[in-house]
Motif scaffolding. Structure first.
Motif, PDB file in Angstrom:
ATOM      1  N   ALA A 279      10.855   7.650   8.169  1.00 37.75           N
ATOM      2  CA  ALA A 279      10.115   6.964   7.110  1.00 37.75           C
ATOM      3  C   ALA A 279      10.075   5.447   7.312  1.00 37.75           C
ATOM      4  N   ILE A 280      10.931   4.948   8.199  1.00 38.21           N
ATOM      5  CA  ILE A 280      11.012   3.506   8.440  1.00 38.21           C
ATOM      6  C   ILE A 280       9.994   3.102   9.493  1.00 38.21           C
ATOM      7  N   ASP A 281       9.329   1.981   9.267  1.00 39.42           N
ATOM      8  CA  ASP A 281       8.323   1.490  10.202  1.00 39.42           C
ATOM      9  C   ASP A 281       8.921   1.356  11.601  1.00 39.42           C
ATOM     10  N   PRO A 282       8.356   2.040  12.617  1.00 37.31           N
ATOM     11  CA  PRO A 282       8.951   2.023  13.956  1.00 37.31           C
ATOM     12  C   PRO A 282       8.913   0.651  14.627  1.00 37.31           C
ATOM     13  N   ILE A 283       7.894  -0.146  14.342  1.00 38.91           N
ATOM     14  CA  ILE A 283       7.837  -1.480  14.927  1.00 38.91           C
ATOM     15  C   ILE A 283       8.936  -2.359  14.325  1.00 38.91           C
ATOM     16  N   LEU A 284       9.211  -2.178  13.032  1.00 35.47           N
ATOM     17  CA  LEU A 284      10.313  -2.881  12.402  1.00 35.47           C
ATOM     18  C   LEU A 284      11.638  -2.497  13.056  1.00 35.47           C
ATOM     19  N   LEU A 285      11.831  -1.187  13.278  1.00 30.31           N
ATOM     20  CA  LEU A 285      13.059  -0.720  13.918  1.00 30.31           C
ATOM     21  C   LEU A 285      13.223  -1.328  15.310  1.00 30.31           C
ATOM     22  N   THR A 286      12.140  -1.363  16.079  1.00 30.45           N
ATOM     23  CA  THR A 286      12.227  -1.920  17.425  1.00 30.45           C
ATOM     24  C   THR A 286      12.508  -3.414  17.385  1.00 30.45           C
ATOM     25  N   GLY A 287      11.860  -4.119  16.447  1.00 28.67           N
ATOM     26  CA  GLY A 287      12.130  -5.544  16.305  1.00 28.67           C
ATOM     27  C   GLY A 287      13.585  -5.811  15.955  1.00 28.67           C
ATOM     28  N   LEU A 288      14.160  -4.994  15.060  1.00 28.11           N
ATOM     29  CA  LEU A 288      15.570  -5.141  14.695  1.00 28.11           C
ATOM     30  C   LEU A 288      16.475  -4.819  15.877  1.00 28.11           C
ATOM     31  N   ARG A 289      16.123  -3.798  16.655  1.00 27.42           N
ATOM     32  CA  ARG A 289      16.910  -3.455  17.846  1.00 27.42           C
ATOM     33  C   ARG A 289      16.965  -4.629  18.805  1.00 27.42           C
ATOM     34  N   LEU A 290      15.818  -5.232  19.083  1.00 30.44           N
ATOM     35  CA  LEU A 290      15.778  -6.365  20.011  1.00 30.44           C
ATOM     36  C   LEU A 290      16.544  -7.560  19.444  1.00 30.44           C
ATOM     37  N   LEU A 291      16.432  -7.772  18.132  1.00 28.06           N
ATOM     38  CA  LEU A 291      17.143  -8.885  17.514  1.00 28.06           C
ATOM     39  C   LEU A 291      18.655  -8.676  17.581  1.00 28.06           C
ATOM     40  N   PHE A 292      19.133  -7.456  17.291  1.00 25.14           N
ATOM     41  CA  PHE A 292      20.560  -7.154  17.389  1.00 25.14           C
ATOM     42  C   PHE A 292      21.064  -7.374  18.814  1.00 25.14           C
ATOM     43  N   CYS A 293      20.238  -6.988  19.793  1.00 27.81           N
ATOM     44  CA  CYS A 293      20.622  -7.175  21.197  1.00 27.81           C
ATOM     45  C   CYS A 293      20.800  -8.652  21.528  1.00 27.81           C
ATOM     46  N   ALA A 294      19.841  -9.458  21.084  1.00 28.30           N
ATOM     47  CA  ALA A 294      19.904 -10.894  21.360  1.00 28.30           C
ATOM     48  C   ALA A 294      21.149 -11.506  20.716  1.00 28.30           C
ATOM     49  N   LEU A 295      21.428 -11.129  19.461  1.00 27.68           N
ATOM     50  CA  LEU A 295      22.588 -11.680  18.771  1.00 27.68           C
ATOM     51  C   LEU A 295      23.899 -11.230  19.415  1.00 27.68           C
ATOM     52  N   ALA A 296      23.920 -10.000  19.934  1.00 26.43           N
ATOM     53  CA  ALA A 296      25.127  -9.503  20.600  1.00 26.43           C
ATOM     54  C   ALA A 296      25.405 -10.273  21.885  1.00 26.43           C
ATOM     55  N   PHE A 297      24.352 -10.733  22.550  1.00 27.50           N
ATOM     56  CA  PHE A 297      24.510 -11.472  23.802  1.00 27.50           C
ATOM     57  C   PHE A 297      24.746 -12.969  23.578  1.00 27.50           C
ATOM     58  N   LEU A 298      24.516 -13.462  22.358  1.00 23.60           N
ATOM     59  CA  LEU A 298      24.614 -14.894  22.101  1.00 23.60           C
ATOM     60  C   LEU A 298      26.001 -15.478  22.414  1.00 23.60           C
ATOM     61  N   PRO A 299      27.127 -14.845  21.967  1.00 29.48           N
ATOM     62  CA  PRO A 299      28.441 -15.413  22.310  1.00 29.48           C
ATOM     63  C   PRO A 299      28.673 -15.515  23.811  1.00 29.48           C
ATOM     64  N   LEU A 300      28.260 -14.479  24.560  1.00 31.38           N
ATOM     65  CA  LEU A 300      28.439 -14.504  26.006  1.00 31.38           C
ATOM     66  C   LEU A 300      27.569 -15.579  26.640  1.00 31.38           C
ATOM     67  N   LEU A 301      26.381 -15.766  26.096  1.00 34.29           N
ATOM     68  CA  LEU A 301      25.480 -16.797  26.608  1.00 34.29           C
ATOM     69  C   LEU A 301      26.089 -18.180  26.418  1.00 34.29           C
ATOM     70  N   LEU A 302      26.647 -18.428  25.242  1.00 33.67           N
ATOM     71  CA  LEU A 302      27.274 -19.715  24.969  1.00 33.67           C
ATOM     72  C   LEU A 302      28.529 -19.914  25.813  1.00 33.67           C
ATOM     73  N   PHE A 303      29.280 -18.837  26.021  1.00 39.08           N
ATOM     74  CA  PHE A 303      30.502 -18.917  26.829  1.00 39.08           C
ATOM     75  C   PHE A 303      30.185 -19.272  28.275  1.00 39.08           C
ATOM     76  N   LYS A 304      29.103 -18.720  28.793  1.00 34.89           N
ATOM     77  CA  LYS A 304      28.715 -18.982  30.176  1.00 34.89           C
ATOM     78  C   LYS A 304      28.022 -20.331  30.332  1.00 34.89           C
ATOM     79  N   GLY A 305      27.713 -20.986  29.216  1.00 29.03           N
ATOM     80  CA  GLY A 305      27.042 -22.272  29.283  1.00 29.03           C
ATOM     81  C   GLY A 305      25.638 -22.184  29.829  1.00 29.03           C
ATOM     82  N   ASP A 306      24.974 -21.062  29.550  1.00 31.37           N
ATOM     83  CA  ASP A 306      23.635 -20.816  30.106  1.00 31.37           C
ATOM     84  C   ASP A 306      22.561 -20.922  29.025  1.00 31.37           C
ATOM     85  N   SER A 307      22.870 -21.689  27.956  1.00 28.27           N
ATOM     86  CA  SER A 307      21.942 -21.743  26.841  1.00 28.27           C
ATOM     87  C   SER A 307      20.960 -22.913  26.923  1.00 28.27           C
ATOM     88  N   VAL A 308      21.180 -23.846  27.870  1.00 30.40           N
ATOM     89  CA  VAL A 308      20.272 -24.978  28.022  1.00 30.40           C
ATOM     90  C   VAL A 308      18.931 -24.475  28.552  1.00 30.40           C
TER      91      VAL A 308
END
Length: 305
Positions: free
Chosen positions: A33-62
């Motif tokens: 019943a949930i909009d599939p494009i919304l679900l996919t957008g949330l999946r991609l957003l969760f992925c990005a947020l999960a990788f954010l600490p590692l990205l900052l730790f590696k100093g690759d955010s510039v």
């Protein structure tokens, strides 16, 4: 590139194929019943947020302006693919979209020949045709005699397949230019983030955001599982392999994923293999083996790690 790098890249893509195959069962657990494009957008957003600490730790955010634009283009390709898929599924079956998806590695090979003229096009063409034909036999199971795809759905999903086919070669091309030196973590984070922003913005205009209220705790659990294993891990493995293996050979693991899905049905679903399925499985195996041998002879383009 050392042999260990080559072997590790292929081992990672083997795991990629298993994760992709397993993701279909997990995706079926989320409320329809949930909009599939919304679900996919949330999946991609969760992925990005999960990788954010590692990205900052590696100093690759510039990020430079050109690099940001490159990630924006790659994120847009992801959004176009997923958006076209869900739009097409409103007018045709998953069998028809699955059959069309077998063309993506072949289209990737064509884009690779244009963007990376040093690639060994002829060495991979015939193995890929064999694997594609075998995968088509596997996914066409259950197609009814009168089940013809909608021309509109074919057109819409065709644009999405072109976008997905362009994704890997363009990633490799940009890694030698505006995204030079970007590792798999940074590539995954920024591409996922822009893809999520495009999809969630679309939901804002289409009204798909309203279905957020229908999310249950169980849906969130499966959504997090899909984000971590079916999206984040697979895209990290994909970017880890791009540059070590030719982009067309990387994306050809789609065929192996199709084979794994069929094997799951045979083993856990206790279904007897049909003659065409058996032939398809043999063709996928033979094509992937030949593709593996041809990619081993190819000198990969070095990429930033």
């Amino acid at each position: 590139m050392k042999h260990t790098g080559f072997a590790a890249a292929h081992a990672g893509m083997l795991l990629w194929a298993v994760l992709i195959a397993a993701s279909f069962s997990a995706a079926a657990q989320v409320s329809q019943a949930i909009d599939p494009i919304l679900l996919t957008g949330l999946r991609l957003l969760f992925c990005a947020l999960a990788f954010l600490p590692l990205l900052l730790f590696k100093g690759d955010s510039v990020m430079t302006a050109r690099g940001l634009f490159g990630h924006c283009v790659l994120g847009l390709l992801l959004a176009v693919y997923f958006g076209s898929l869900f739009e097409a599924l409103r007018y045709t079956s998953a069998v028809n979209t699955g059959t069309m998806f077998t063309l993506v590695p072949l289209l990737t090979l064509g884009f690779e020949a244009m963007l990376m003229p040093d690639s060994h096009f002829k060495q991979r063409l015939w193995p890929m045709l064999i694997a594609a034909s075998g995968a088509a036999l596997l996914v066409m199971k259950g197609t009814g005699p009168g089940e013809l795809p909608s021309p509109y759905a074919l057109s819409v999903y065709g644009v999405g397949c072109l976008a997905m086919a362009l994704y890997s070669p363009l990633s490799q091309r940009l890694k030698t230019r505006s995204l030079k030196g970007r590792g798999p973590v940074a590539m995954t984070f920024w591409n996922m983030l822009f893809g999520a922003l495009f999809l969630l913005t679309f939901c804002g205009f289409s009204g798909g955001w309203r279905s957020t209220s229908l999310l249950t705790t169980t849906d969130v659990y499966w959504l997090m599982y899909l984000a971590l294993f079916a999206t984040l891990a697979t895209f990290w493995l994909l970017h880890r392999a791009i540059g070590v293996i030719a982009p067309s050979s990387v994306i050809a693991y789609i065929y192996l994923s199709t084979l794994f899905i069929t094997l799951f049905h045979w083993l856990w679903g206790r279904q007897s293999p049909l003659p065409l399925e058996t032939l398809g499985a043999v063709m996928v195996g033979a094509g992937m083996l030949a593709l593996l041998r041809s990619s081993r002879r190819t000198t990969p383009v070095s990429a930033g790690r």
